[in-house]
Design an enzyme around this catalytic site. Structure first.
Site, PDB file in Angstrom:
ATOM      1  N   ASP A  27       0.855  -1.189   0.000  1.00  0.00           N
ATOM      2  CA  ASP A  27       0.000   0.000   0.000  1.00  0.00           C
ATOM      3  C   ASP A  27       0.889   1.236   0.000  1.00  0.00           C
ATOM      4  O   ASP A  27       2.005   1.218   0.535  1.00  0.00           O
ATOM      5  CB  ASP A  27      -0.903   0.008   1.236  1.00  0.00           C
ATOM      6  CG  ASP A  27      -1.894   1.170   1.204  1.00  0.00           C
ATOM      7  OD1 ASP A  27      -2.714   1.215   0.265  1.00  0.00           O
ATOM      8  OD2 ASP A  27      -1.840   2.025   2.104  1.00  0.00           O
ATOM      9  N   GLU A  29       0.946   5.641   0.558  1.00  0.00           N
ATOM     10  CA  GLU A  29       0.325   6.925   0.901  1.00  0.00           C
ATOM     11  C   GLU A  29       0.987   7.966   0.013  1.00  0.00           C
ATOM     12  O   GLU A  29       2.191   7.870  -0.269  1.00  0.00           O
ATOM     13  CB  GLU A  29       0.497   7.266   2.376  1.00  0.00           C
ATOM     14  CG  GLU A  29      -0.141   6.276   3.342  1.00  0.00           C
ATOM     15  CD  GLU A  29      -1.632   6.129   3.182  1.00  0.00           C
ATOM     16  OE1 GLU A  29      -2.291   7.109   2.751  1.00  0.00           O
ATOM     17  OE2 GLU A  29      -2.159   5.039   3.476  1.00  0.00           O
ATOM     18  N   HIS A 166      -5.436   4.118   7.019  1.00  0.00           N
ATOM     19  CA  HIS A 166      -4.858   5.178   6.188  1.00  0.00           C
ATOM     20  C   HIS A 166      -3.382   5.439   6.474  1.00  0.00           C
ATOM     21  O   HIS A 166      -2.817   6.391   5.930  1.00  0.00           O
ATOM     22  CB  HIS A 166      -5.661   6.482   6.275  1.00  0.00           C
ATOM     23  CG  HIS A 166      -7.106   6.307   5.922  1.00  0.00           C
ATOM     24  ND1 HIS A 166      -7.510   5.853   4.689  1.00  0.00           N
ATOM     25  CD2 HIS A 166      -8.239   6.497   6.651  1.00  0.00           C
ATOM     26  CE1 HIS A 166      -8.827   5.780   4.672  1.00  0.00           C
ATOM     27  NE2 HIS A 166      -9.290   6.157   5.847  1.00  0.00           N
ATOM     28  N   ASP A 171      -2.931  -0.517   6.790  1.00  0.00           N
ATOM     29  CA  ASP A 171      -3.829  -0.910   5.698  1.00  0.00           C
ATOM     30  C   ASP A 171      -3.411  -2.244   5.095  1.00  0.00           C
ATOM     31  O   ASP A 171      -4.254  -3.067   4.722  1.00  0.00           O
ATOM     32  CB  ASP A 171      -3.866   0.173   4.619  1.00  0.00           C
ATOM     33  CG  ASP A 171      -4.701   1.385   5.020  1.00  0.00           C
ATOM     34  OD1 ASP A 171      -5.329   1.334   6.095  1.00  0.00           O
ATOM     35  OD2 ASP A 171      -4.721   2.371   4.258  1.00  0.00           O
TER      36      ASP A 171
END
Length: 230
Positions: A27, A29, A166, A171
């Site tokens: 994942d 960000e 988040h 996540d």
């Protein structure tokens, strides 16, 4: 070449729509949603072998640009937190070394995360992402068509804690459990599951329209060409 002028590279690997027991779930960000204008600020991943977690990877990334307030308000990552973090070239290189040739798994990676890592691998490493990959959004839509498919809603559906959502590693941890639960749906469907499973490869079947009307087709097409009349 400025990022805004860059046409993002595409992954060279195949998009799969089935469960695999060995994978790296990851994942990102970012500073925003635009693959042309925004930058990665965190990369996290979990390596899974035989359905069991064996290793984790996580790093913040210095994006070389201010992190907008709206991004920080979602993921909690600030300019101060990333000021001494590695550049994307080094961070992405470390992630790709961690992932190796494993199948990549992630939530909405077809529409988001793969675009960012393919872009940055091309720009900074002169490299193409060739790993096959599974998008758990697409898999969950095929298996659980009547519910919301956000990561947090799926976590709540399966009774998984959403604390720390988040942030990339949290996540990944949520999504890894969700992926394994979706695998169980393929074997022992729950009351919410409406999956039709391909007898050839194990992927879900999707209702499609053809020249002679509707039919069931494998979601791993073109690698699997199984079809069945409606």
């Amino acid at each position: 070449m400025s990022m805004i002028e860059y046409e993002p590279a595409r992954p060279a690997g195949r998009r799969l729509c089935k469960y695999v027991p060995n994978y790296v779930i990851f994942d990102l960000e970012t500073t925003g949603l635009s693959v042309k204008n925004d930058a990665v600020i965190e990369i996290s991943a979990i390596k899974v072998t035989g359905g069991k977690v064996v290793d984790e990877f996580s790093t913040l990334v210095n994006p070389g640009m201010p992190i907008p307030y709206y991004a920080s308000s979602v993921n909690g990552i600030t300019d101060h937190m990333v000021k001494d973090a590695p550049h994307i070239k080094d961070a992405l290189s470390s992630f790709l070394d961690f992932a190796g040739d494993e199948i990549l798994v992630g939530h909405n990676i077809s529409g988001f995360d793969m675009k960012f890592i393919c872009r940055d691998a091309d720009i900074w490493l002169s490299r193409t992402i060739s790993n096959d990959y599974v998008d758990t959004v697409l898999l969950s839509r095929a298996i659980l068509p009547d519910m919301s498919h956000t990561l947090t809603d799926l976590a709540k559906f399966y009774g998984i804690s959403t604390e720390g959502a988040h942030r990339a590693l949290n996540d990944c941890r949520m999504n890894q459990i969700i992926f394994e639960r979706l695998a169980l749906e393929l074997k022992v469907p729950s009351s919410s599951s409406k999956v039709n499973q391909c007898p050839s490869c194990g992927s879900p079947l999707k209702l499609r329209n053809g020249k002679f009307g509707e039919f069931w087709g494998c979601m791993s097409y073109p690698d699997c060409r199984f079809t069945r009349k409606k």
